[in-house]
Design an enzyme around this catalytic site. Structure first.
Site, PDB file in Angstrom:
ATOM      1  N   CYS A 118      48.209  29.309  45.366  1.00  0.00           N
ATOM      2  CA  CYS A 118      48.327  30.663  44.846  1.00  0.00           C
ATOM      3  C   CYS A 118      47.241  30.901  43.787  1.00  0.00           C
ATOM      4  O   CYS A 118      46.063  30.824  44.100  1.00  0.00           O
ATOM      5  CB  CYS A 118      49.740  30.926  44.322  1.00  0.00           C
ATOM      6  SG  CYS A 118      50.108  32.697  44.110  1.00  0.00           S
ATOM      7  N   HIS A 150      52.318  30.138  49.519  1.00  0.00           N
ATOM      8  CA  HIS A 150      53.077  29.035  48.917  1.00  0.00           C
ATOM      9  C   HIS A 150      53.551  28.090  50.022  1.00  0.00           C
ATOM     10  O   HIS A 150      54.533  28.397  50.710  1.00  0.00           O
ATOM     11  CB  HIS A 150      54.280  29.574  48.146  1.00  0.00           C
ATOM     12  CG  HIS A 150      53.924  30.269  46.876  1.00  0.00           C
ATOM     13  ND1 HIS A 150      53.865  29.620  45.667  1.00  0.00           N
ATOM     14  CD2 HIS A 150      53.576  31.555  46.642  1.00  0.00           C
ATOM     15  CE1 HIS A 150      53.517  30.481  44.725  1.00  0.00           C
ATOM     16  NE2 HIS A 150      53.326  31.661  45.294  1.00  0.00           N
ATOM     17  N   GLU A 181      55.169  25.396  49.750  1.00  0.00           N
ATOM     18  CA  GLU A 181      56.503  24.892  49.430  1.00  0.00           C
ATOM     19  C   GLU A 181      57.599  25.893  49.804  1.00  0.00           C
ATOM     20  O   GLU A 181      58.781  25.530  49.857  1.00  0.00           O
ATOM     21  CB  GLU A 181      56.597  24.531  47.944  1.00  0.00           C
ATOM     22  CG  GLU A 181      56.680  25.681  46.972  1.00  0.00           C
ATOM     23  CD  GLU A 181      55.350  26.338  46.635  1.00  0.00           C
ATOM     24  OE1 GLU A 181      55.338  27.170  45.700  1.00  0.00           O
ATOM     25  OE2 GLU A 181      54.330  26.027  47.295  1.00  0.00           O
TER      26      GLU A 181
END
Length: 209
Positions: free
Chosen positions: A86, A189, A191
């Site tokens: 990011c 992202h 994750e």
């Protein structure tokens, strides 16, 4: 293998830590969250996340005494594999223009510019289809059309097209992944991107530039 997740008080690291730990267990990697430059410098992989505005994140990284210098020496001089996430990816650029002109790390030439998407909501938030531009080991098993999760209003426009590994269509081409040498960055992202994100993290941990 030791993976350093850099903590410079710019975002919640919990979900990123869990995702890297999950994939790290498969190869016996230790994942540590650290704000200590010496610990970061000795790591075998370095991950720089970031949430919020470019100038604030850049200033926060600079306020961790010696951290920017430590990771720069590790990544640029010793070739330690690096991933920015990011705003951590955006800081790889030469300069950012959010709120005011702010110098980046200048590891990947380019500038961070606003998404220009008339008729679409900005920030660009939610799932979008990746469009692969360049083959790369971190994209093993990931193809055009796979979904990733984005939350951002700015993106890195690279100087050299070869450094853009993937983009998405959101009113115009919006950079999704950049990379050169031992450096990669994702605007989305990983994750939070479920199976595709975990796949990318696992590829990064196994990658030998």
């Amino acid at each position: 293998m030791r993976v350093a997740l850099i903590d410079y008080d710019s975002g919640n690291l919990h979900s990123a830590e869990k995702a890297f730990q999950k994939m790290g267990r498969e190869i016996g990697a230790e994942v540590i969250v650290t704000s200590d430059p010496d610990t970061a410098a000795k790591a075998d992989r370095i991950v720089l996340p970031g949430d919020g505005a470019f100038p604030a994140c850049r200033a926060a990284l600079g306020e961790v005494n010696g951290m920017a210098e430590a990771i720069t020496e590790a990544v640029l001089s010793r070739g330690v594999p690096f991933m920015g996430i990011c705003v951590g990816m955006q800081m790889l650029a030469t300069v950012g223009h959010e709120y005011r002109e702010t110098l980046g790390l200048d590891w990947i030439g380019g500038e961070v510019v606003a998404i220009d998407a008339p008729g679409l909501k900005v920030p660009h938030m939610g799932w979008n289809d990746l469009i692969i531009d360049q083959p790369h080991p971190i994209l093993d098993g990931i193809t055009t059309g796979d979904h990733a999760y984005f939350v951002h209003g700015w993106h890195l426009r690279v100087t050299d097209p070869a450094h853009r590994l993937a983009h998405v269509d959101y009113g115009h081409d919006v950079t999704a992944i950049v990379g050169r040498d031992n450096i990669v960055g994702t605007q989305f992202h990983p994750e939070k991107s479920q199976a595709i994100g975990l796949r990318l993290i696992g590829n990064f941990l196994r990658w030998t530039p």
